[in-house]
Design an enzyme around this catalytic site. Structure first.
Site, short mmCIF file in Angstrom:
data_model
loop_
_atom_site.label_atom_id
_atom_site.label_comp_id
_atom_site.label_asym_id
_atom_site.label_seq_id
_atom_site.Cartn_x
_atom_site.Cartn_y
_atom_site.Cartn_z
N SER A 1 8.01 -14.58 9.96
CA SER A 1 8.40 -14.73 8.56
C SER A 1 7.67 -15.89 7.91
CB SER A 1 9.91 -14.96 8.45
OG SER A 1 10.24 -15.44 7.16
N THR B 1 13.07 -8.20 1.72
CA THR B 1 11.82 -7.56 2.11
C THR B 1 12.08 -6.14 2.60
OG1 THR B 1 9.74 -7.89 3.31
CG2 THR B 1 11.77 -8.47 4.49
N LYS C 1 14.16 -3.62 -0.68
CA LYS C 1 13.89 -4.09 -2.04
C LYS C 1 14.48 -3.16 -3.11
CE LYS C 1 9.75 -6.86 -1.21
NZ LYS C 1 8.39 -7.18 -1.68
N ASP D 1 7.29 -11.25 -6.84
CA ASP D 1 5.99 -10.77 -6.35
C ASP D 1 5.03 -10.65 -7.54
OD1 ASP D 1 6.75 -10.54 -3.69
OD2 ASP D 1 7.45 -8.48 -3.94
N GLY E 1 2.64 2.25 -2.01
CA GLY E 1 3.94 1.95 -1.41
C GLY E 1 4.68 0.92 -2.24
N ALA F 1 4.72 -2.29 -2.07
CA ALA F 1 3.95 -3.48 -2.46
C ALA F 1 3.17 -3.25 -3.74
CB ALA F 1 2.99 -3.85 -1.33
N ARG G 1 -3.37 8.41 0.01
CA ARG G 1 -3.82 9.40 1.00
C ARG G 1 -3.57 10.82 0.53
NH1 ARG G 1 -1.06 6.84 6.26
NH2 ARG G 1 0.45 6.35 4.65
N GLU H 1 -0.19 13.66 -4.34
CA GLU H 1 1.15 13.54 -4.91
C GLU H 1 1.52 12.07 -5.17
OE1 GLU H 1 0.61 15.34 -1.95
OE2 GLU H 1 0.33 17.11 -3.20
#
Length: 249
Positions: free
Chosen positions: A14, A61, A65, A105, A130, A132, A152, A155
């Site tokens: 962490s 985290t 979240k 963030d 994702g 992040a 990737r 969609e």
């Protein structure tokens, strides 16, 4: 003794705990502790702060979240738009407990990115879609920087990596890796882009900070691009959390 902590699952190394404990020591901040709370089921989160009045703030985290928002009484403007919380402030009035959620963030990313921006940096590619990426996309919108999301599958983004091969990267001068590709110990991996198209006009930003220079950043540096990892973003985010927790409002 006041308490702060990080919730998530699983929790290995962490940055937050090490950073805050070092901060407390360096700045002679006493009677406060920061620890890790590995919570698999988010329903167990409320038992932490309901039964221990020492808690006045948390970091959040993966994977909580989004799921933690069911316990939040109020969201800051950026947390509401991003739809994710990484910082929680707790207020108590008698038996009443009031939780406000923030997303720092976005602040950390914006403040670490702005000094690097030049007039030539007109459009961005966001690699990965994702959790992040949410704060990154929010910040690009705020800074009026047009962007495409590369994922990737079709969609999950505007482009797949296969489709990206057909695009000239000179048109996208900012490239931000929001994927985990290249994280230690998989340091020989890098996002699948046309690195030979990079130049001194490019800015490559990797949210990863371990290793300090991912293969993605190394390949960009070889082509003369400006590079930046996620370490400063974490520090700025951590300081913003501290400000939020200790603000009297």
């Amino acid at each position: 003794m006041k308490k702060l902590g990080l919730i998530g699952y699983p929790l290995g190394h962490s940055f937050s705990k090490k950073y805050y404990l070092q901060k407390f020591e360096n700045e002679h901040i006493e009677d406060i502790n920061y620890d890790l709370y590995a919570i698999e089921d988010i329903q167990n989160f409320q038992h932490l702060y309901r039964h221990d009045i020492s808690f006045y703030g948390f970091n959040v985290t993966i994977p909580h979240k989004l799921t933690v928002m069911q316990f939040i009484n109020e969201l800051s403007a950026e947390a509401q738009e991003i739809n994710a919380v990484n910082c929680i402030k707790i207020r108590r009035e008698g038996d009443n407990i009031y939780l406000k959620g923030f997303n720092t963030d976005a602040f950390g990313f914006e403040e670490s990115l702005k000094p690097l921006l030049k007039p030539i940096h007109q459009q961005a590619l966001v690699l990965g879609n994702g959790g992040a990426a949410k704060a990154i996309i929010y910040t690009l919108k705020k800074l009026n920087i047009p962007y495409l999301i590369v994922s990737r599958t079709k969609e999950n983004g505007d482009l797949t990596y296969e489709e990206l091969k057909q695009i000239d990267l000179k048109d996208y001068q900012i490239i931000i890796n929001c994927s985990p590709v290249g994280t230690f110990p998989h340091v020989q991996d890098a996002p699948d882009i046309n690195y030979e198209q990079l130049s001194t006009d490019h800015l490559l930003y990797d949210l990863i900070y371990n290793p300090a220079e991912t293969l993605f950043l190394q390949k960009g540096k070889e082509r003369g691009a400006v590079i930046k990892n996620g370490h400063e973003m974490l520090i700025l985010q951590a300081e913003k959390n501290w400000e939020i927790w200790n603000n009297e409002e």
